[in-house]
Write an enzyme that holds these catalytic residues in place. Structure first.
Site, short mmCIF file in Angstrom:
data_model
loop_
_atom_site.label_atom_id
_atom_site.label_comp_id
_atom_site.label_asym_id
_atom_site.label_seq_id
_atom_site.Cartn_x
_atom_site.Cartn_y
_atom_site.Cartn_z
NE ARG A 46 35.37 37.82 27.63
CZ ARG A 46 36.35 37.66 26.78
NH1 ARG A 46 36.66 36.45 26.33
NH2 ARG A 46 37.07 38.70 26.36
CE LYS A 138 33.96 35.76 43.94
NZ LYS A 138 33.41 34.73 43.05
CD GLU A 179 33.72 32.46 46.78
OE1 GLU A 179 33.89 33.48 46.09
OE2 GLU A 179 33.26 31.41 46.33
CE LYS A 221 30.13 32.91 46.26
NZ LYS A 221 29.74 33.61 45.04
#
Ligand code: 13P
Length: 344
Positions: A46, A138, A179, A221
């Protein structure tokens, strides 16, 4: 609240011809993407993957910010280089951001609906993330369209969590990306998507107002207005652009400085074509941009496949998609751009 810091973060994120790379897949999501390509999802892979993305030459020409995951914001470069990924981004003039929600769980008593978790301890985590270099945050809420779905209860529960998150982010001097994602799974029509998105956005903005979130200091978003992936009646890009802008005009206050799109499972080129059509509109009060995950990363991940030998080609693929979407923001994308992949 450090208003001017948030303001300058938002202005930089909305720089002309630039958008946001969402590289904040949680453990289960990155696991799914890696598994499809037989890449094992361990910390090293990752880290190597996100380092590959972050060190793409010229990325800052089209990418203003990158949303990172908790693991990545702490990760250092490979080969013992003592620099963290957020520092690598910041050195290129790309703003590091962080996904701060802790994913979704089933909403009790509401079969098929989800609520996003992560508010407990968020105030303290935000301080830590700031220290690690993040300048924006976010939180993703998921709304499902189905028979008798979504319910008002699910929309409101998620809207409240989004609003609380946004208030905490602004308090910490971090620009929140709010979002609400209306999933494109299902066979619903574009009309139904528009109806649900209008309702969800209006309830989200009502909650933001109740929580005294400063609309000028956040980004929205969300998705484009689309028929469900399984809907037999698909539509052309013009219809998507028209429905999307009509929905935003009805439901997004003009005080919001910018709306950034998620890609939500659209293929990369289709997402770019639709973005291009939407951004051709003039006279909208918000800046429009992208905050794509899959539609920016998919070709690069497919090429990379976990092998250091493929890094350069994978980075070229990422740069190409970033460039196409950067051009789309100015309504200057065309299909011919897709034929020049190799030389770019
Ligand atoms: P996609 O563009 O792959 O939908 O991801 C964007 C994102 O950040 C979802 O939270």
């Amino acid at each position: 609240m450090t208003t001017s810091a948030i303001e300058s973060t938002i202005q930089a994120l909305l720089g002309p011809g630039k958008g946001i790379l969402a590289a904040d897949e949680s453990f289960p999501t990155i696991g799914k993407r890696f598994k499809a390509l037989n890449i094992s999802s361990n910390e090293e892979n990752r880290g190597a993957y996100r380092e590959m993305l972050a060190t793409t030459t010229g990325l800052s020409e089209f990418i203003s910010g990158v949303i990172l995951f908790d693991e990545t914001v702490r990760q250092r470069m490979s080969h013992g280089i003592p620099i963290t990924i957020p520092k690598v981004l910041a050195a290129q003039g790309i703003i590091p951001g962080i996904k701060v929600d802790r994913g979704t769980v089933s909403l009790a008593n509401f079969l098929g609906e989800k609520i996003t978790q992560g508010l407990d301890g968020l105030r303290e985590r935000l301080i830590e993330y700031r220290g690690l270099g993040a300048r924006f945050t976010k939180w993703r809420a998921v709304i499902t369209i189905g028979e008798n779905l979504p319910t008002g209860t699910c929309i409101d529960a998620n809207a409240n969590a989004l609003a609380h998150f946004a208030a905490l982010s602004q308090e910490a001097g971090l620009a929140p990306i709010v979002e609400p994602e209306i999933l494109m799974n299902g066979s619903h029509s574009i009309v139904r998507c528009e109806e649900v998105t209008n309702e969800a956005l209006q309830r989200v903005f009502a909650a933001l107002f109740e929580h005294r979130v400063v609309l000028e200091l956040m980004l929205l978003k969300t998705g484009m207005i689309l028929p469900g992936a399984g809907c037999p009646k698909q539509v052309d890009v013009g219809e998507v652009a028209e429905a999307t802008l009509r929905c935003f005009r009805r439901s997004v206050p003009a005080a919001v400085p910018g709306i950034v799109f998620l890609s939500g499972g659209q293929s990369d080129e289709v997402a770019t074509q639709r973005l291009n059509a939407i951004c051709r509109a003039s006279g909208v009060p918000w800046r429009l941009s992208f905050s794509f995950g899959r539609a920016l990363q998919a070709p690069a991940l497919k090429i990379w496949k976990g092998s250091p030998a493929n890094i350069e080609a994978a980075q070229a693929a990422l740069h190409h998609r970033a460039k196409c979407n950067g051009f789309a923001l100015q309504g200057k994308y065309s299909d011919e751009m897709e034929n020049r992949k190799i030389s770019i």
